[in-house]
Motif scaffolding. Structure first.
Motif, PDB file in Angstrom:
ATOM      1  N   VAL A 190     -52.917 142.566  53.325  1.00  0.00           N
ATOM      2  CA  VAL A 190     -52.077 143.602  52.728  1.00  0.00           C
ATOM      3  C   VAL A 190     -52.789 144.941  52.734  1.00  0.00           C
ATOM      4  O   VAL A 190     -53.994 145.029  52.554  1.00  0.00           O
ATOM      5  CB  VAL A 190     -51.674 143.183  51.301  1.00  0.00           C
ATOM      6  CG1 VAL A 190     -52.879 143.123  50.386  1.00  0.00           C
ATOM      7  CG2 VAL A 190     -50.613 144.111  50.755  1.00  0.00           C
ATOM      8  N   GLN A 191     -52.031 145.991  53.017  1.00  0.00           N
ATOM      9  CA  GLN A 191     -52.522 147.356  52.914  1.00  0.00           C
ATOM     10  C   GLN A 191     -51.698 148.105  51.885  1.00  0.00           C
ATOM     11  O   GLN A 191     -50.482 147.866  51.763  1.00  0.00           O
ATOM     12  CB  GLN A 191     -52.432 148.086  54.261  1.00  0.00           C
ATOM     13  CG  GLN A 191     -53.404 147.594  55.337  1.00  0.00           C
ATOM     14  CD  GLN A 191     -52.785 146.530  56.209  1.00  0.00           C
ATOM     15  OE1 GLN A 191     -51.614 146.633  56.583  1.00  0.00           O
ATOM     16  NE2 GLN A 191     -53.554 145.512  56.549  1.00  0.00           N
ATOM     17  N   VAL A 248     -46.624 149.168  50.065  1.00  0.00           N
ATOM     18  CA  VAL A 248     -47.306 147.914  50.387  1.00  0.00           C
ATOM     19  C   VAL A 248     -46.872 147.455  51.767  1.00  0.00           C
ATOM     20  O   VAL A 248     -45.671 147.366  52.043  1.00  0.00           O
ATOM     21  CB  VAL A 248     -46.983 146.839  49.339  1.00  0.00           C
ATOM     22  CG1 VAL A 248     -47.722 145.536  49.655  1.00  0.00           C
ATOM     23  CG2 VAL A 248     -47.331 147.331  47.942  1.00  0.00           C
ATOM     24  N   SER A 249     -47.821 147.145  52.640  1.00  0.00           N
ATOM     25  CA  SER A 249     -47.495 146.676  53.986  1.00  0.00           C
ATOM     26  C   SER A 249     -48.468 145.579  54.393  1.00  0.00           C
ATOM     27  O   SER A 249     -49.449 145.305  53.703  1.00  0.00           O
ATOM     28  CB  SER A 249     -47.549 147.830  54.988  1.00  0.00           C
ATOM     29  OG  SER A 249     -48.863 148.354  55.067  1.00  0.00           O
ATOM     30  N   GLY A 250     -48.161 144.953  55.517  1.00  0.00           N
ATOM     31  CA  GLY A 250     -49.054 143.937  56.061  1.00  0.00           C
ATOM     32  C   GLY A 250     -48.702 142.527  55.664  1.00  0.00           C
ATOM     33  O   GLY A 250     -49.036 141.586  56.371  1.00  0.00           O
ATOM     34  N   GLU A 251     -48.043 142.374  54.515  1.00  0.00           N
ATOM     35  CA  GLU A 251     -47.586 141.064  54.052  1.00  0.00           C
ATOM     36  C   GLU A 251     -46.230 141.253  53.405  1.00  0.00           C
ATOM     37  O   GLU A 251     -45.821 142.375  53.111  1.00  0.00           O
ATOM     38  CB  GLU A 251     -48.565 140.466  53.045  1.00  0.00           C
ATOM     39  CG  GLU A 251     -49.918 140.086  53.603  1.00  0.00           C
ATOM     40  CD  GLU A 251     -50.827 139.469  52.550  1.00  0.00           C
ATOM     41  OE1 GLU A 251     -51.982 139.161  52.879  1.00  0.00           O
ATOM     42  OE2 GLU A 251     -50.383 139.313  51.394  1.00  0.00           O
ATOM     43  N   THR A 252     -45.554 140.153  53.142  1.00  0.00           N
ATOM     44  CA  THR A 252     -44.281 140.263  52.455  1.00  0.00           C
ATOM     45  C   THR A 252     -44.468 140.929  51.098  1.00  0.00           C
ATOM     46  O   THR A 252     -45.468 140.705  50.405  1.00  0.00           O
ATOM     47  CB  THR A 252     -43.633 138.875  52.287  1.00  0.00           C
ATOM     48  OG1 THR A 252     -42.407 139.014  51.593  1.00  0.00           O
ATOM     49  CG2 THR A 252     -44.551 137.943  51.508  1.00  0.00           C
ATOM     50  N   ALA A 264     -52.996 145.019  44.664  1.00  0.00           N
ATOM     51  CA  ALA A 264     -52.025 143.939  44.794  1.00  0.00           C
ATOM     52  C   ALA A 264     -52.707 142.589  44.882  1.00  0.00           C
ATOM     53  O   ALA A 264     -53.854 142.479  45.323  1.00  0.00           O
ATOM     54  CB  ALA A 264     -51.157 144.155  46.040  1.00  0.00           C
ATOM     55  N   LYS A 265     -51.961 141.569  44.433  1.00  0.00           N
ATOM     56  CA  LYS A 265     -52.411 140.195  44.563  1.00  0.00           C
ATOM     57  C   LYS A 265     -51.188 139.319  44.723  1.00  0.00           C
ATOM     58  O   LYS A 265     -50.119 139.641  44.199  1.00  0.00           O
ATOM     59  CB  LYS A 265     -53.206 139.754  43.335  1.00  0.00           C
ATOM     60  CG  LYS A 265     -52.387 139.695  42.061  1.00  0.00           C
ATOM     61  CD  LYS A 265     -53.216 139.336  40.838  1.00  0.00           C
ATOM     62  CE  LYS A 265     -53.735 137.938  40.837  1.00  0.00           C
ATOM     63  NZ  LYS A 265     -52.698 136.935  40.591  1.00  0.00           N
ATOM     64  N   SER A 266     -51.321 138.241  45.434  1.00  0.00           N
ATOM     65  CA  SER A 266     -50.223 137.290  45.555  1.00  0.00           C
ATOM     66  C   SER A 266     -50.043 136.578  44.216  1.00  0.00           C
ATOM     67  O   SER A 266     -51.031 136.232  43.551  1.00  0.00           O
ATOM     68  CB  SER A 266     -50.518 136.278  46.655  1.00  0.00           C
ATOM     69  OG  SER A 266     -50.559 136.906  47.913  1.00  0.00           O
TER      70      SER A 266
END
Length: 126
Positions: free
Chosen positions: A2-3, A24-28, A98-100
């Motif tokens: 994630v970025q 937020v980009s790079g991941e959902t 951010a964190k999942s």
């Protein structure tokens, strides 16, 4: 990976407002906690707000409650920090992180977050 990219900082007078954005980009974008932190000169990083990108619960630190709000726009993969009635003590570099997370409330502590943006400067002068 994630970025995160923050924007919206600047120099304002006491009592004015700013809205910070964190893209937020790079991941959902879904199923994540996104937090806003700030670091004033010579001080540690302070967690001030967080929100879950799917379930939505938001937390706001007592130091900014009533003046700052956090929100999200899932269509834009963006989390906002609306800052009103700014004070000189709000002067700091503001970071998003951010964190999942599967759901539930999100933490406001720095150690919980793995991914960070580069920060944006907010300066409030009297």
């Amino acid at each position: 990976q994630v970025q995160l990219v923050e924007s919206g900082g600047g120099s304002v007078q006491v009592g004015e407002s700013l809205r910070l954005s964190c893209v937020v980009s790079g991941e959902t974008f879904s199923s994540k906690c996104v937090g806003w932190f700030r670091q004033a000169p010579g001080k540690g990083r302070e967690g001030i707000a967080s929100i879950h990108t799917t379930t939505g619960p938001a937390t706001i630190a007592a130091s900014v409650k009533g003046r700052f709000t956090i929100s999200r726009d899932n269509a834009k993969n963006t989390v906002y920090l609306q800052m009103n009635s700014l004070k000189p003590e709000d002067t700091a570099v503001y970071f998003c992180a951010a964190k999942s997370a599967p759901g539930g409330s999100c933490p406001n502590r720095e150690s919980a977050y793995a991914s960070w943006g580069q920060g944006t400067q907010v300066t409030v002068s009297s």
